[in-house]
Write a protein that holds these residues in place. Structure first.
Motif, PDB file in Angstrom:
ATOM      1  N   VAL A  98       0.841  -1.203   0.000  1.00 31.08           N
ATOM      2  CA  VAL A  98       0.000   0.000   0.000  1.00 31.08           C
ATOM      3  C   VAL A  98       0.877   1.254   0.000  1.00 31.08           C
ATOM      4  O   VAL A  98       0.645   2.183  -0.785  1.00 31.08           O
ATOM      5  CB  VAL A  98      -0.963   0.007   1.208  1.00 31.08           C
ATOM      6  N   TYR A  99       1.889   1.289   0.848  1.00 34.56           N
ATOM      7  CA  TYR A  99       2.758   2.463   0.889  1.00 34.56           C
ATOM      8  C   TYR A  99       3.574   2.621  -0.383  1.00 34.56           C
ATOM      9  O   TYR A  99       3.868   3.740  -0.809  1.00 34.56           O
ATOM     10  CB  TYR A  99       3.646   2.460   2.140  1.00 34.56           C
ATOM     11  N   PHE A 100       3.912   1.522  -1.044  1.00 36.35           N
ATOM     12  CA  PHE A 100       4.591   1.615  -2.342  1.00 36.35           C
ATOM     13  C   PHE A 100       3.647   2.243  -3.368  1.00 36.35           C
ATOM     14  O   PHE A 100       4.061   3.107  -4.149  1.00 36.35           O
ATOM     15  CB  PHE A 100       5.068   0.241  -2.810  1.00 36.35           C
ATOM     16  N   ALA A 101       2.378   1.837  -3.340  1.00 31.20           N
ATOM     17  CA  ALA A 101       1.389   2.429  -4.252  1.00 31.20           C
ATOM     18  C   ALA A 101       1.194   3.912  -3.955  1.00 31.20           C
ATOM     19  O   ALA A 101       1.071   4.732  -4.877  1.00 31.20           O
ATOM     20  CB  ALA A 101       0.059   1.677  -4.137  1.00 31.20           C
ATOM     21  N   VAL A 102       1.189   4.285  -2.674  1.00 33.76           N
ATOM     22  CA  VAL A 102       1.051   5.697  -2.301  1.00 33.76           C
ATOM     23  C   VAL A 102       2.280   6.479  -2.772  1.00 33.76           C
ATOM     24  O   VAL A 102       2.162   7.624  -3.222  1.00 33.76           O
ATOM     25  CB  VAL A 102       0.820   5.855  -0.783  1.00 33.76           C
ATOM     26  N   TRP A 103       3.458   5.862  -2.696  1.00 32.36           N
ATOM     27  CA  TRP A 103       4.666   6.519  -3.209  1.00 32.36           C
ATOM     28  C   TRP A 103       4.548   6.761  -4.707  1.00 32.36           C
ATOM     29  O   TRP A 103       4.829   7.857  -5.188  1.00 32.36           O
ATOM     30  CB  TRP A 103       5.904   5.677  -2.887  1.00 32.36           C
ATOM     31  N   ILE A 104       4.108   5.736  -5.449  1.00 33.31           N
ATOM     32  CA  ILE A 104       3.933   5.891  -6.903  1.00 33.31           C
ATOM     33  C   ILE A 104       2.924   7.001  -7.183  1.00 33.31           C
ATOM     34  O   ILE A 104       3.142   7.843  -8.054  1.00 33.31           O
ATOM     35  CB  ILE A 104       3.489   4.553  -7.538  1.00 33.31           C
ATOM     36  N   TYR A 105       1.829   7.000  -6.435  1.00 30.40           N
ATOM     37  CA  TYR A 105       0.828   8.058  -6.571  1.00 30.40           C
ATOM     38  C   TYR A 105       1.478   9.421  -6.331  1.00 30.40           C
ATOM     39  O   TYR A 105       1.292  10.355  -7.114  1.00 30.40           O
ATOM     40  CB  TYR A 105      -0.315   7.818  -5.572  1.00 30.40           C
ATOM     41  N   GLY A 106       2.237   9.541  -5.272  1.00 32.17           N
ATOM     42  CA  GLY A 106       2.828  10.816  -4.893  1.00 32.17           C
ATOM     43  C   GLY A 106       3.826  11.360  -5.900  1.00 32.17           C
ATOM     44  O   GLY A 106       3.899  12.575  -6.103  1.00 32.17           O
ATOM     45  N   VAL A 107       4.592  10.480  -6.531  1.00 31.16           N
ATOM     46  CA  VAL A 107       5.591  10.956  -7.490  1.00 31.16           C
ATOM     47  C   VAL A 107       5.006  11.148  -8.887  1.00 31.16           C
ATOM     48  O   VAL A 107       5.614  11.803  -9.720  1.00 31.16           O
ATOM     49  CB  VAL A 107       6.843  10.044  -7.557  1.00 31.16           C
ATOM     50  N   SER A 108       3.818  10.588  -9.133  1.00 33.71           N
ATOM     51  CA  SER A 108       3.256  10.683 -10.482  1.00 33.71           C
ATOM     52  C   SER A 108       2.091  11.675 -10.609  1.00 33.71           C
ATOM     53  O   SER A 108       1.800  12.117 -11.714  1.00 33.71           O
ATOM     54  CB  SER A 108       2.811   9.301 -10.971  1.00 33.71           C
TER      55      SER A 108
END
Length: 158
Positions: A98-108
């Motif tokens: 989940v936090y990896f997905a949030v990171w991807i969301y945050g950088v994209s």
């Protein structure tokens, strides 16, 4: 082994469970702190969700009400799932994903886009990536080490 030792051993937490428990407590604390003016700067600008919230936990990490509620939910999940090794492992790996997905969301995401429902900044993104890596590594590698290093029942001296 006496009855008292058996019940103490049965109630003992593995290292994986301790990590899940500690992370659960940390997430609860972070979720609560996000609602405290002063610890959260620009508290009066906090919104339910979206990128218009300028509130920052510790003056660093952007937060919103939704962001804080998610931290609280992750905290409760950590406390509950620390009860068993398999649940703790699921919490760590699942939470890491989940936090990896949030990171991807945050950088994209375009941070000024109307569809941006989660206030994030560079500090949030680095923290989310770090949490993802640590949670996935601990959840993926620590339980097998604990299981492999556990004393087999056939070799126990009662």
């Amino acid at each position: 082994m006496s009855g008292d030792n058996r019940s103490a051993a049965a109630g003992a937490r593995s290292a994986t469970q301790w990590v899940a428990l500690v992370l659960g407590i940390v997430f609860l604390v972070v979720g609560v702190l996000g609602f405290i003016p002063g610890i959260t700067t620009d508290y009066d600008t906090m919104t339910w969700a979206g990128h218009h919230s300028d509130a920052k936990l510790l003056g660093i990490f952007e937060v919103s009400v939704l962001h804080n509620v998610v931290h609280l939910a992750f905290g409760v999940a950590g406390l509950l799932m620390a009860r068993s090794l398999s649940l703790a492992r699921t919490y760590l790996i699942g939470g890491g994903v989940v936090y990896f997905a949030v990171w991807i969301y945050g950088v994209s995401i375009n941070r000024d886009d109307a569809g941006n429902f989660l206030p994030v900044n560079d500090a949030d993104n680095w923290l989310h990536l770090g949490l993802a890596v640590v949670m996935i590594l601990v959840g993926g590698f620590l339980p097998p080490l604990e299981t492999r290093n556990a004393e087999p029942a056939s070799h126990r001296v009662d």
